[in-house]
Enzyme design. Structure first.
Site, PDB file in Angstrom:
ATOM      1  N   GLY A 199      46.400  37.342  67.386  1.00  0.00           N
ATOM      2  CA  GLY A 199      47.397  38.602  67.146  1.00  0.00           C
ATOM      3  C   GLY A 199      46.973  38.791  65.559  1.00  0.00           C
ATOM      4  N   SER A 200      48.159  39.484  65.122  1.00  0.00           N
ATOM      5  CA  SER A 200      48.063  40.033  63.577  1.00  0.00           C
ATOM      6  C   SER A 200      48.262  38.799  62.763  1.00  0.00           C
ATOM      7  CB  SER A 200      49.260  40.826  63.283  1.00  0.00           C
ATOM      8  OG  SER A 200      50.467  40.253  63.063  1.00  0.00           O
ATOM      9  N   GLU A 218      43.480  33.084  65.981  1.00  0.00           N
ATOM     10  CA  GLU A 218      42.440  34.318  65.483  1.00  0.00           C
ATOM     11  C   GLU A 218      43.081  35.389  65.529  1.00  0.00           C
ATOM     12  OE1 GLU A 218      40.535  37.448  66.005  1.00  0.00           O
ATOM     13  OE2 GLU A 218      40.518  36.879  68.134  1.00  0.00           O
ATOM     14  N   CYS A 227      39.520  42.822  68.043  1.00  0.00           N
ATOM     15  CA  CYS A 227      39.342  42.251  66.638  1.00  0.00           C
ATOM     16  C   CYS A 227      38.253  42.208  65.930  1.00  0.00           C
ATOM     17  CB  CYS A 227      39.645  40.809  66.930  1.00  0.00           C
ATOM     18  SG  CYS A 227      41.372  40.554  67.852  1.00  0.00           S
ATOM     19  N   GLU A 260      43.341  46.692  57.995  1.00  0.00           N
ATOM     20  CA  GLU A 260      43.075  46.960  59.241  1.00  0.00           C
ATOM     21  C   GLU A 260      43.894  47.876  60.013  1.00  0.00           C
ATOM     22  OE1 GLU A 260      42.527  43.479  63.061  1.00  0.00           O
ATOM     23  OE2 GLU A 260      44.214  43.223  61.673  1.00  0.00           O
TER      24      GLU A 260
END
Length: 541
Positions: A265-266, A293, A327, A425
């Protein structure tokens, strides 16, 4: 009792079906999509193998048609999360004692079910609920999920086969225990396969999980949970607990039995987890494993010798497949001035060929972004770029959320290598390009390395091997997955183990045995065959 030493052979990657016009798989997928579109599923929590309904409901809508509800799900409250933890810890007593070969057998059965009986179910639910086209769903919810299940069995064989040296005086053994507690699995919306792996990697190694799925991926994740149950995952080993992240996490991180978190996730959320775990560290029975991740600001870097057509294809595929919601998606590019115009010309030829629309239309290359929050965030960056003196939108830029959350494939050209869309991002179909002077290759490589806090994926396009090696060294820590003359997306289990460092996570490489090592607590056992009867040593005499 079977006392043979067994080893699972290295599998082959699951073949990707084409879904071409007139194919049998296209016909079956279209039928399944229609069936799922025409019904609304009520999704309960699954705790200890039992369906739990809290009555606190939320809706799941199609991101490409946000007026259409495809599911309603029950949200976990504090009591339900506590029950999930209790159920996991009770199930752990038996599951950790199950032979690892039998645990692998369950995973391989799940892989076979997904490959055959439930392939179209899982793909259709991923398409409708997460806004994917048939190819993006196929490589994710079918093929990569199956690969994780099969390859992890092979990797477990490699781990359990490793034993220390023994001499004639002693026998040394290594026992690979699960963690002493439960694992909290927190999965993202964008990959059904990741949701699977976040649970089955720990579970394969004898652990139990409390699983919080992303609210925008609950339909496919619910079906995945049902497949795992049918494959033989015992009650309570995986507990499916959708709901508010803060509510669930507060209960999980307060439990003395919390032993690890497996997260995608973030970066912001993961940092919050880390702080919360640290503040509770005195309460835990063991130091938790923290595996995550997170974000990325992934790059494509071109040398003056790069092929402009190949570079253009990499940009279009790398930035716009699945609307840039990977991602690993290409989000910034550095292109030398000698090939920029030709590269842009190729891109402008390709973009009009991209069809964008509903997940119901199997010929669409792009669909919508996942929800309104994502749409509003991405469109605001595009709007600011249109007004900025440092940037211009040279391709796309259109946004429309009247029916679905649609954003056109967008390319921003900037004169400032630190412009906000070069550093932030966005998680959408937007790539920002900085054109540099062709003779400032190494200087611009250093700029690429230091611009972003992330280190997930990146690629170099060049013809000269010396220049490729220069990039390899200059960008050594800029990407955990580095591609030469290819787009920075599309990692395949067993081929390119995935993960990055810096602000992109703990780099524990999903799709390899490295990730499985995080879910074991080894015990070394030494048996002395002839114990000494004299405590003294020669130096004492």
């Amino acid at each position: 009792m079977n006392n043979a030493t067994f080893f699972f052979a290295e599998p082959k990657n699951e073949p990707v079906l084409s879904y071409a016009q007139g194919s049998k798989e296209r016909e079956l997928l279209e039928k399944e999509i229609k069936q799922q579109y025409d019904k609304c599923v009520e999704i309960p929590l699954i705790i200890g193998g039992k369906e739990v309904r809290t009555g606190n409901m939320a809706e799941v809508v199609m991101p490409t048609e946000h007026s259409h509800v495809i599911a309603r799900y029950h949200k976990a409250d504090k009591k339900a999360v506590e029950e999930a933890i209790k159920s996991a810890m009770e199930a752990r007593k038996k599951w950790e004692k199950v032979d690892w070969i039998d645990r692998c057998s369950v995973m391989l059965k799940a892989a076979e079910l997904l490959s055959t009986k439930y392939r179209y179910l899982i793909n259709a639910s991923t398409m409708l609920g997460q806004g994917k086209n048939p190819f993006q769903a196929e490589i994710d919810s079918a093929c990569e999920t199956i690969d994780f299940l099969r390859f992890n069995a092979y990797y477990a064989s490699k781990i359990y086969a490793q034993q220390p040296f023994s001499d004639q005086a002693a026998i040394n053994r290594m026992e690979y225990r699960p963690l002493e507690g439960f694992v909290y699995a927190v999965s993202p919306f964008n990959f059904t396969s990741i949701a699977c792996n976040l649970n089955i990697s720990p579970v394969l190694m004898g652990n139990v999980t409390v699983w919080k799925p992303a609210s925008t991926a609950i339909l496919s994740n619910y079906y995945l949970m049902k497949v795992l149950q049918e494959a033989g995952v015992p009650d309570g080993v995986i507990n499916f607990v959708p709901g508010d992240g803060a509510t669930i996490s507060d209960v999980v991180f307060s439990s003395p039995d919390f032993a690890g978190v497996h997260f995608t996730g973030s970066t912001r959320t993961f940092n919050g987890f880390w702080k919360q775990i640290c503040s509770n560290i005195d309460n835990y029975k063991t130091y938790p494993k923290i595996v995550g991740e997170t974000g990325g600001k992934d790059f494509i870097f071109a040398h003056k010798s790069a092929n402009p057509l190949q570079l253009a294809v990499a940009i279009v595929r790398g930035a716009f497949e699945y609307q840039g919601q990977k991602c690993s998606a290409a989000s910034r590019a550095y292109i030398p001035d000698n090939i920029w115009e030709e590269t842009l010309s190729h891109i402008k030829t390709m973009i009009p060929q991209i069809k964008m629309g509903s997940s119901m239309g199997l010929g669409n290359y792009m669909n919508s972004v996942i929800d309104e929050k994502s749409f509003d965030t991405i469109s605001s960056y595009i709007d600011r770029a249109k007004q900025s003196k440092e940037a211009e939108v040279v391709v796309g830029g259109g946004c429309d959320k009247s029916v679905g959350y649609f954003i056109e494939p967008t390319i921003i050209l900037t004169t400032n290598p630190h412009y906000e869309t070069m550093t932030t991002e966005l998680f959408g179909p937007v790539i920002t390009i900085y054109v540099y002077e062709q003779d400032k290759y190494e200087e611009t490589l250093s700029l690429c390395d230091t611009t972003s806090p992330y280190g997930l994926t990146g690629s170099i396009f060049a013809h000269s091997r010396y220049d490729i090696e220069t990039a390899m060294q200059k960008l050594r820590y800029a990407a955990g997955n580095f591609y030469i003359n290819d787009k920075p997306t599309g990692a395949v289990v067993g081929n390119q183990p995935f993960g990055g460092a810096r602000a992109s996570g703990t780099n524990d490489k999903a799709g390899s045995e490295l990730n499985l090592y995080r879910w074991i607590s080894p015990r070394c056992i030494k048996e002395t065959l002839n114990p000494p009867t004299d405590f003294t040593y020669p130096f004492m005499k």
